[in-house]
Scaffold this active site. Sequence first.
Site, PDB file in Angstrom:
ATOM      1  CB  THR A   1      -0.925   0.024   1.233  1.00 42.87           C
ATOM      2  OG1 THR A   1      -1.565   1.291   1.330  1.00 42.87           O
ATOM      3  CG2 THR A   1      -0.137  -0.210   2.519  1.00 42.87           C
TER       4      THR A   1
ATOM      5  CE1 TYR B   1      -3.809  -1.680   5.342  1.00 43.11           C
ATOM      6  CE2 TYR B   1      -3.427   0.544   4.522  1.00 43.11           C
ATOM      7  CZ  TYR B   1      -3.683  -0.794   4.281  1.00 43.11           C
ATOM      8  OH  TYR B   1      -3.820  -1.235   2.992  1.00 43.11           O
TER       9      TYR B   1
END
Length: 313
Positions: free
Chosen positions: A124, A146
């Site tokens: 990501t 995250y």
Amino acid sequence: MKILVTGAAGFIGSHACERLKSLGHDVIGLDNFDAYYSLELKQLNEKALNNKGITIVKQDLRDNAFAEMLPNNINYIFHFAAQPGISPSSTFEDYLTNNIIATKNLIDYAASLKDLKLFVNIGTSSVYGLEATFPETTAPKPASFYGVTKLTAEQLVLQKSREKRFQSCSLRLYSVIGPRERPEKMYTKLIACAFNNTQFPLYNGSASHLRSFTYVGDIIDGIVSVIGNEAKVNGEIINLGTEVEHTTQEGINTVEQVIGKSIKINNVAARSGDQLRTKANIDKARALLNYNPKTTLLEGVKAQVEWYEANFL
């Protein structure tokens, strides 16, 4: 080729399964059907895959028993499964176990496969931090649990290339949109609010945030292009996304344009760790994979609205 896709009932993973199947591969999906978001949506995705001859094994990567349910002749692994996004309902333990422990367990399984050609970690842009406009050589500065845990997972996978245990790469994705987008994500929320005449929660200051909103089909183009390019991508980190930037406000305007009605806005407190700007630097993807995303924001939103109308109205 026999291909394992983790997170197969999810947004991007389900699209990857379909594309890989259409390319003639034998695809096995794996998903734990976690209740992070609606099981109804995941079951809808599963039904679409089943209709195309793709079976999903219901197992949790945090439980080593998953390996007993899988064959030992897998050629490629595409690892989408993760605790996603920035959510107040997700604990650090959720991110730790789903993104790090689960990935380590999958790596251990992969190391036992004699015919594995490539382990593809789906990373990501969040690992870059509050701004993600950089090439892959830039030092990551994640600003959320995250981002931190996804960066750790990425390095666990790439470690195996360095050890020459098996070939691997990591693909860092940018702001993916399109049909099947998760219900807590921006465009699905906007579309639902427009059709249901409810308020869209806009985080304070986020209307001016910039994003590389990338259509899921363009993302899948890049992901599947690693097949046959193992020597080029082994050990590499590669950004996938569009270089075109749009503000959140432009995204809101586009949904209103497609649906033909205004969306009510409810301003709410800003989120900690929310990125201010993402713009995919894809020079490396172009050079290694001839990657060239083409879908416009308007085209992507139209496709997502059509999917929503077909399944939820």
